[in-house]
Design an enzyme around this catalytic site. Structure first.
Site, short mmCIF file in Angstrom:
data_model
loop_
_atom_site.label_atom_id
_atom_site.label_comp_id
_atom_site.label_asym_id
_atom_site.label_seq_id
_atom_site.Cartn_x
_atom_site.Cartn_y
_atom_site.Cartn_z
N PRO A 86 -57.27 -37.92 24.20
CA PRO A 86 -58.59 -37.34 24.49
C PRO A 86 -58.99 -37.52 25.95
O PRO A 86 -59.90 -36.85 26.43
CB PRO A 86 -59.54 -38.08 23.54
CG PRO A 86 -58.75 -39.15 22.89
CD PRO A 86 -57.31 -38.93 23.15
N GLU A 113 -55.56 -47.12 19.08
CA GLU A 113 -56.46 -47.12 20.25
C GLU A 113 -55.87 -46.42 21.46
O GLU A 113 -56.48 -46.36 22.51
CB GLU A 113 -56.85 -48.57 20.62
CG GLU A 113 -58.05 -49.09 19.87
CD GLU A 113 -59.23 -48.11 19.83
OE1 GLU A 113 -59.77 -47.78 20.90
OE2 GLU A 113 -59.59 -47.67 18.72
N ARG A 150 -46.03 -18.66 20.56
CA ARG A 150 -46.35 -17.23 20.43
C ARG A 150 -46.21 -16.49 21.76
O ARG A 150 -46.12 -15.27 21.80
CB ARG A 150 -47.74 -17.01 19.81
CG ARG A 150 -48.88 -17.46 20.65
CD ARG A 150 -50.20 -17.41 19.88
NE ARG A 150 -50.73 -16.07 19.73
CZ ARG A 150 -51.37 -15.39 20.68
NH1 ARG A 150 -51.53 -15.92 21.87
NH2 ARG A 150 -51.83 -14.19 20.44
N ASP A 164 -55.33 -10.93 24.65
CA ASP A 164 -55.91 -12.14 24.06
C ASP A 164 -57.22 -12.52 24.73
O ASP A 164 -57.41 -12.28 25.92
CB ASP A 164 -54.97 -13.34 24.26
CG ASP A 164 -53.85 -13.37 23.24
OD1 ASP A 164 -53.97 -12.68 22.22
OD2 ASP A 164 -52.88 -14.10 23.48
N1 ADE Z 1 -55.75 -37.56 20.27
C1 ADE Z 1 -56.96 -37.80 19.71
N2 ADE Z 1 -57.86 -36.88 20.07
C2 ADE Z 1 -57.20 -36.00 20.89
C3 ADE Z 1 -57.59 -34.84 21.59
N3 ADE Z 1 -58.83 -34.37 21.55
N4 ADE Z 1 -56.66 -34.21 22.32
C4 ADE Z 1 -55.40 -34.69 22.39
N5 ADE Z 1 -54.98 -35.79 21.77
C5 ADE Z 1 -55.87 -36.44 21.01
#
Ligand code: ADE
Length: 221
Positions: A86, A113, A150, A164
């Site tokens: 994230p 984590e 794709r 797209d």
């Molecule tokens: N792992 C947990 N959340 C994630 C996200 N939003 N993007 C990529 N990997 C992740």
């Protein structure tokens, strides 16, 4: 293209690559997808792949050794190593196009984590699929692979991804099929006119309208 997915949960991928367009791309040898359990690379006598964080805090952190050894054993000069987290750069359609031209992707799926920070030293990029936190990188990996596959030449008709959403910072125009009237809702008459200039103009103005309504941030770009 070859794609290696490094995960602790290989069974999560059951099914997703055995249906529809991705399955056909695999059958046609446009893409080869390998799922590798990086626990198989741990040197720990109890098969551990994670440990507690230095400095304290909750959860477990994925250790360097299994991932370093796994990546070293499969990477070549043509590989691009992608960490899914994230905290990565937000993944966009433009990146899908660029990645669809690569020969070999190695995708690291995190869990718990997160990764020991030093694992970044063996990665070419860190990607997030959006501003929300999932339980791991497996679903993000599926999203990456679907959106990239794709775009590999010959997987779908090129014409269908030229139009797209996002290609030119505009969302896609609305489409309709038979019947002409459904529960009182009519297909816009311009689409029945046979006048292709008018249809193109209508579609372009609809793209702008929908983008303004749903994603005004794209119009600012
Ligand atoms: N792992 C947990 N959340 C994630 C996200 N939003 N993007 C990529 N990997 C992740």
């Amino acid at each position: 293209m070859k794609i290696d997915i490094l995960t602790l949960f290989p069974d999560m991928f059951n099914g997703v690559f055995s249906e529809s367009i991705i399955k056909r791309a695999i059958d046609d040898k446009k893409v080869e997808i390998n799922i590798i359990n990086f626990r198989d690379y741990t040197l720990d006598s109890h098969n551990k792949v994670d440990d507690t964080p230095y400095g304290g805090g909750c959860g477990m952190v994925l250790s360097c050794q299994p991932i370093f050894d796994c990546v070293k054993s499969i990477r070549t000069s043509e590989s691009k190593v992608i960490m899914l987290t994230p905290s990565g750069k937000v993944y966009k359609q433009r990146m899908a196009y660029d990645l669809s031209k690569e020969k070999h992707l190695i995708i690291l799926c995190g869990h718990y984590e997160g990764f020991d920070e030093r694992i970044k030293s063996i990665c070419d990029m860190e990607l997030s699929i959006g501003d929300y936190v999932l339980t791991g990188g497996e679903i993000p990996a599926m999203i990456l692979i679907d959106s990239i596959t794709r775009l590999i030449p010959g997987v779908i008709e090129e014409e269908s991804h030229l139009i797209d959403s996002f290609n030119d910072n505009l969302l896609d125009y609305p489409v309709y099929t038979k019947p002409q009237v459904y529960e009182g809702m009519e297909v816009p008459s311009v689409l029945l006119s046979g006048d292709h200039k008018k249809i193109d103009e209508y579609r372009e103005s609809e793209r702008i309208r929908i983008t303004r309504e749903n994603r005004p941030d794209l119009l600012e770009k």
